[in-house]
Design a protein around this motif. Structure first.
Motif, PDB file in Angstrom:
ATOM      1  N   PRO A 311      -8.017  15.894  -0.046  1.00 43.29           N
ATOM      2  CA  PRO A 311      -7.443  14.550   0.000  1.00 43.29           C
ATOM      3  C   PRO A 311      -5.971  14.575  -0.381  1.00 43.29           C
ATOM      4  O   PRO A 311      -5.575  15.199  -1.371  1.00 43.29           O
ATOM      5  CB  PRO A 311      -8.283  13.774  -1.023  1.00 43.29           C
ATOM      6  CG  PRO A 311      -9.592  14.499  -1.066  1.00 43.29           C
ATOM      7  CD  PRO A 311      -9.242  15.955  -0.876  1.00 43.29           C
ATOM      8  N   VAL A 312      -5.161  13.906   0.414  1.00 40.57           N
ATOM      9  CA  VAL A 312      -3.719  13.894   0.180  1.00 40.57           C
ATOM     10  C   VAL A 312      -3.397  13.296  -1.183  1.00 40.57           C
ATOM     11  O   VAL A 312      -2.484  13.760  -1.885  1.00 40.57           O
ATOM     12  CB  VAL A 312      -3.007  13.121   1.322  1.00 40.57           C
ATOM     13  CG1 VAL A 312      -1.581  12.760   0.934  1.00 40.57           C
ATOM     14  CG2 VAL A 312      -3.002  13.954   2.602  1.00 40.57           C
ATOM     15  N   ARG A 313      -4.140  12.282  -1.596  1.00 40.56           N
ATOM     16  CA  ARG A 313      -3.839  11.658  -2.886  1.00 40.56           C
ATOM     17  C   ARG A 313      -4.070  12.624  -4.048  1.00 40.56           C
ATOM     18  O   ARG A 313      -3.409  12.510  -5.082  1.00 40.56           O
ATOM     19  CB  ARG A 313      -4.651  10.388  -3.067  1.00 40.56           C
ATOM     20  CG  ARG A 313      -6.145  10.558  -3.197  1.00 40.56           C
ATOM     21  CD  ARG A 313      -6.801   9.207  -3.380  1.00 40.56           C
ATOM     22  NE  ARG A 313      -8.226   9.315  -3.663  1.00 40.56           N
ATOM     23  CZ  ARG A 313      -9.001   8.280  -3.928  1.00 40.56           C
ATOM     24  NH1 ARG A 313      -8.489   7.043  -3.910  1.00 40.56           N
ATOM     25  NH2 ARG A 313     -10.284   8.431  -4.190  1.00 40.56           N
ATOM     26  N   PRO A 323       0.327   6.486  -8.624  1.00 42.43           N
ATOM     27  CA  PRO A 323      -0.371   5.701  -7.587  1.00 42.43           C
ATOM     28  C   PRO A 323       0.607   4.776  -6.866  1.00 42.43           C
ATOM     29  O   PRO A 323       1.480   4.161  -7.485  1.00 42.43           O
ATOM     30  CB  PRO A 323      -1.403   4.907  -8.396  1.00 42.43           C
ATOM     31  CG  PRO A 323      -1.631   5.721  -9.629  1.00 42.43           C
ATOM     32  CD  PRO A 323      -0.305   6.362  -9.947  1.00 42.43           C
ATOM     33  N   GLY A 324       0.477   4.706  -5.577  1.00 44.84           N
ATOM     34  CA  GLY A 324       1.378   3.891  -4.771  1.00 44.84           C
ATOM     35  C   GLY A 324       2.564   4.649  -4.233  1.00 44.84           C
ATOM     36  O   GLY A 324       3.435   4.064  -3.571  1.00 44.84           O
ATOM     37  N   ALA A 325       2.618   5.979  -4.498  1.00 45.15           N
ATOM     38  CA  ALA A 325       3.729   6.773  -3.980  1.00 45.15           C
ATOM     39  C   ALA A 325       3.617   6.922  -2.469  1.00 45.15           C
ATOM     40  O   ALA A 325       2.531   6.930  -1.904  1.00 45.15           O
ATOM     41  CB  ALA A 325       3.740   8.144  -4.631  1.00 45.15           C
ATOM     42  N   MET A 326       4.767   7.019  -1.827  1.00 46.41           N
ATOM     43  CA  MET A 326       4.819   7.312  -0.403  1.00 46.41           C
ATOM     44  C   MET A 326       5.047   8.812  -0.211  1.00 46.41           C
ATOM     45  O   MET A 326       5.318   9.536  -1.176  1.00 46.41           O
ATOM     46  CB  MET A 326       5.896   6.481   0.273  1.00 46.41           C
ATOM     47  CG  MET A 326       5.678   4.984   0.140  1.00 46.41           C
ATOM     48  SD  MET A 326       7.032   3.973   0.788  1.00 46.41           S
ATOM     49  CE  MET A 326       6.820   4.239   2.542  1.00 46.41           C
ATOM     50  N   TYR A 347      -1.803   4.614   3.408  1.00 48.51           N
ATOM     51  CA  TYR A 347      -2.385   5.833   3.969  1.00 48.51           C
ATOM     52  C   TYR A 347      -2.484   6.932   2.915  1.00 48.51           C
ATOM     53  O   TYR A 347      -3.495   7.636   2.830  1.00 48.51           O
ATOM     54  CB  TYR A 347      -1.552   6.331   5.145  1.00 48.51           C
ATOM     55  CG  TYR A 347      -1.617   5.446   6.351  1.00 48.51           C
ATOM     56  CD1 TYR A 347      -2.714   5.475   7.197  1.00 48.51           C
ATOM     57  CD2 TYR A 347      -0.579   4.569   6.656  1.00 48.51           C
ATOM     58  CE1 TYR A 347      -2.778   4.662   8.323  1.00 48.51           C
ATOM     59  CE2 TYR A 347      -0.630   3.754   7.769  1.00 48.51           C
ATOM     60  CZ  TYR A 347      -1.732   3.798   8.597  1.00 48.51           C
ATOM     61  OH  TYR A 347      -1.789   2.986   9.697  1.00 48.51           O
ATOM     62  N   ALA A 348      -1.409   7.106   2.124  1.00 50.50           N
ATOM     63  CA  ALA A 348      -1.392   8.181   1.140  1.00 50.50           C
ATOM     64  C   ALA A 348      -2.476   8.007   0.086  1.00 50.50           C
ATOM     65  O   ALA A 348      -3.019   8.988  -0.432  1.00 50.50           O
ATOM     66  CB  ALA A 348      -0.016   8.253   0.474  1.00 50.50           C
ATOM     67  N   GLU A 349      -2.822   6.773  -0.240  1.00 49.61           N
ATOM     68  CA  GLU A 349      -3.836   6.495  -1.257  1.00 49.61           C
ATOM     69  C   GLU A 349      -5.244   6.438  -0.698  1.00 49.61           C
ATOM     70  O   GLU A 349      -6.217   6.436  -1.455  1.00 49.61           O
ATOM     71  CB  GLU A 349      -3.506   5.171  -1.964  1.00 49.61           C
ATOM     72  CG  GLU A 349      -2.420   5.275  -3.010  1.00 49.61           C
ATOM     73  CD  GLU A 349      -2.857   6.118  -4.198  1.00 49.61           C
ATOM     74  OE1 GLU A 349      -3.958   5.892  -4.736  1.00 49.61           O
ATOM     75  OE2 GLU A 349      -2.108   7.037  -4.575  1.00 49.61           O
ATOM     76  N   ASP A 350      -5.378   6.374   0.618  1.00 52.67           N
ATOM     77  CA  ASP A 350      -6.712   6.241   1.206  1.00 52.67           C
ATOM     78  C   ASP A 350      -7.504   7.532   0.987  1.00 52.67           C
ATOM     79  O   ASP A 350      -7.017   8.624   1.288  1.00 52.67           O
ATOM     80  CB  ASP A 350      -6.609   5.945   2.703  1.00 52.67           C
ATOM     81  CG  ASP A 350      -7.911   5.435   3.280  1.00 52.67           C
ATOM     82  OD1 ASP A 350      -8.916   6.172   3.217  1.00 52.67           O
ATOM     83  OD2 ASP A 350      -7.930   4.312   3.801  1.00 52.67           O
ATOM     84  N   PRO A 351      -8.730   7.435   0.452  1.00 52.89           N
ATOM     85  CA  PRO A 351      -9.509   8.658   0.197  1.00 52.89           C
ATOM     86  C   PRO A 351      -9.894   9.416   1.467  1.00 52.89           C
ATOM     87  O   PRO A 351     -10.292  10.583   1.383  1.00 52.89           O
ATOM     88  CB  PRO A 351     -10.757   8.134  -0.535  1.00 52.89           C
ATOM     89  CG  PRO A 351     -10.859   6.691  -0.158  1.00 52.89           C
ATOM     90  CD  PRO A 351      -9.448   6.224   0.019  1.00 52.89           C
ATOM     91  N   ALA A 376      -5.625  11.019   9.198  1.00 56.08           N
ATOM     92  CA  ALA A 376      -5.675   9.768   8.446  1.00 56.08           C
ATOM     93  C   ALA A 376      -6.309   8.697   9.314  1.00 56.08           C
ATOM     94  O   ALA A 376      -6.242   8.759  10.543  1.00 56.08           O
ATOM     95  CB  ALA A 376      -4.271   9.336   8.013  1.00 56.08           C
ATOM     96  N   PRO A 377      -6.947   7.707   8.704  1.00 59.58           N
ATOM     97  CA  PRO A 377      -7.576   6.644   9.488  1.00 59.58           C
ATOM     98  C   PRO A 377      -6.553   5.670  10.052  1.00 59.58           C
ATOM     99  O   PRO A 377      -5.479   5.458   9.471  1.00 59.58           O
ATOM    100  CB  PRO A 377      -8.488   5.949   8.458  1.00 59.58           C
ATOM    101  CG  PRO A 377      -7.824   6.209   7.142  1.00 59.58           C
ATOM    102  CD  PRO A 377      -7.179   7.548   7.257  1.00 59.58           C
ATOM    103  N   ASN A 378      -6.882   5.092  11.225  1.00 54.79           N
ATOM    104  CA  ASN A 378      -6.066   4.041  11.853  1.00 54.79           C
ATOM    105  C   ASN A 378      -4.616   4.479  12.016  1.00 54.79           C
ATOM    106  O   ASN A 378      -3.686   3.761  11.642  1.00 54.79           O
ATOM    107  CB  ASN A 378      -6.135   2.748  11.022  1.00 54.79           C
ATOM    108  CG  ASN A 378      -5.570   1.548  11.780  1.00 54.79           C
ATOM    109  OD1 ASN A 378      -5.641   1.474  13.002  1.00 54.79           O
ATOM    110  ND2 ASN A 378      -5.001   0.606  11.049  1.00 54.79           N
ATOM    111  N   ARG A 379      -4.414   5.644  12.593  1.00 56.86           N
ATOM    112  CA  ARG A 379      -3.074   6.248  12.665  1.00 56.86           C
ATOM    113  C   ARG A 379      -2.861   6.822  14.055  1.00 56.86           C
ATOM    114  O   ARG A 379      -3.754   7.463  14.617  1.00 56.86           O
ATOM    115  CB  ARG A 379      -2.993   7.363  11.631  1.00 56.86           C
ATOM    116  CG  ARG A 379      -1.586   7.867  11.341  1.00 56.86           C
ATOM    117  CD  ARG A 379      -1.175   7.454   9.976  1.00 56.86           C
ATOM    118  NE  ARG A 379      -0.022   8.213   9.512  1.00 56.86           N
ATOM    119  CZ  ARG A 379       1.132   7.638   9.195  1.00 56.86           C
ATOM    120  NH1 ARG A 379       1.254   6.332   9.305  1.00 56.86           N
ATOM    121  NH2 ARG A 379       2.143   8.353   8.748  1.00 56.86           N
TER     122      ARG A 379
END
Length: 394
Positions: A311-313, A323-326, A347-351, A376-379
């Motif tokens: 996971p990217v996060r 949290p909330g970083a781009m 996107y970065a926070e999405d598991p 990533a989803p929806n991308r």
């Protein structure tokens, strides 16, 4: 010796300049009622193209104030909208030519300009026809990945889409009385046609034929994104199940300039408050996650696949990101418009957003982004960066 008599030259009639006469049209159904009936369908197709194209453009090149808030759900959102965009665009090709067939006698009216208002009307029609043809035909070549022009497709296609939208609105405003008169089952008012009953049957046959053509084009192409119809995917340039590891490839490693030497020396560099570097075995030793996500390309094809990676996060946390970083993602790709990609916080926070190492149970192939890629989803597919070599926490 006697001299033969001189030959007399044949008498030729004097040359006269050709007389230009407007063409005459004897066929029926080249009339406002037919144009209105087809125009309704064409208007829906163009509206779908514009709205879904605008959504795609915002996802690919979001304005700075919106970049951090683009939604990562539903996971199939981009797959649906881009599939609709391409399907509506292909249907619009059929409808646009049918519409032009219905109205082309009016392109040759005589005199060419009767008043200032008539001149503005004809100018607006010329802009509408030219830009609409440009959009649908260049869009068709784009999904076939053939670019015989010197300009960049994406910004030009986006700019001309706004011209088409404005031209359609202007055309509707100018033609509103005529459209209103022919909108219902029968023409009404002073514009009513004297042969409506006689032409009604022929008009219905024409509209059924146009509808059937749109249906055939849609059924034989939409399977590239709507997989239940994949067996009928006869005319689309992509089949969703064909390609290495069961997934199509638009840009190969060779085309991207990713060499074996570059991959052999690969390290993942993660920059942030606590920067670090990882080899591929070290990255594979981190906790992995399996997800099922579609990958959807701007050319219209899409396909579900099973992905496995980190996971990217989690990588952002390891680098000290809050949290909330781009995120900025850099590829091994030598050059290209999407070599560097920015990922918003949603996107970065999405598991479900992974730095993927495996696809459909196998190690990524070179053409699918080995040693690591983003999923990533929806991308849009162009932002699912392959051959990732650096992550920068912003």
């Amino acid at each position: 010796m006697d001299t033969p008599p001189a030959r007399r030259r044949p008498h030729l009639p004097p040359l006269r300049p050709p007389v230009l006469r407007p063409p005459s049209f004897s066929g029926r159904l080249h009339d406002p009622r037919t144009a209105t009936a087809i125009g309704r369908w064409l208007g829906v197709a163009l509206a779908l193209c514009f709205l879904t194209g605008l959504f795609s453009h915002v996802l690919q090149q979001p304005p700075p104030w919106l970049a951090g808030y683009l939604p990562s759900r539903p996971v199939w959102g981009y797959r649906l909208t881009q599939g609709l965009h391409v399907a509506a665009g292909l249907a619009a090709i059929v409808l646009l030519f049918a519409k032009l067939w219905a109205v082309y006698p009016r392109l040759f009216v005589w005199p060419t300009v009767r008043s200032v208002r008539h001149a503005l009307e004809r100018l607006s029609v010329a802009v509408l026809v030219a830009t609409a043809l440009f959009q649908v035909l260049t869009g068709l070549l784009n999904i076939a990945e053939w670019y015989p022009w010197p300009f960049s497709f994406v910004p030009v296609h986006y700019a001309v889409a706004w011209v088409v939208a404005g031209s359609v609105l202007l055309h509707l405003a100018v033609k509103a009385p005529e459209i209103r008169a022919h909108w219902g089952r029968k023409s009404v008012g002073t514009l009513a046609l004297p042969d409506e009953e006689r032409d009604g049957r022929d008009r219905r046959a024409l509209l059924l034929g146009v509808g059937a053509a749109v249906g055939v084009v849609t059924v034989t192409t939409v399977g590239q994104s709507f997989t239940p119809l994949a067996p009928l995917d006869l005319l689309a340039p992509r089949h969703p199940g064909y390609g290495p590891q069961g997934l199509p490839v638009n840009r190969t490693a060779a085309a991207a300039g990713v060499t074996e030497a570059a991959v052999r020396e690969w390290r993942l560099e993660v920059l942030g408050p606590n920067p670090f570097r990882l080899t591929l075995p070290q990255l594979a030793a981190l906790p992995q996650r399996r997800v099922r996500l579609p990958i959807a390309c701007v050319e219209g094809w899409s396909m579900d696949a099973r992905w496995e990676g980190v996971p990217v996060r989690d990588l952002i946390r390891l680098a000290g990101g809050r949290p909330g970083a781009m995120l900025r993602v850099v590829s091994l790709e030598v050059a290209g418009a999407y070599r560097v990609m920015h990922m918003g916080r949603e996107y970065a926070e999405d598991p479900l957003t992974l730095l993927a190492l495996r696809l459909n149970g196998e190690v990524l192939s070179a053409d699918h982004g080995y040693p690591a890629r983003i999923i990533a989803p929806n991308r849009p597919g162009v932002l699912q960066t392959k051959w990732v070599t650096r992550l920068e926490v912003l």
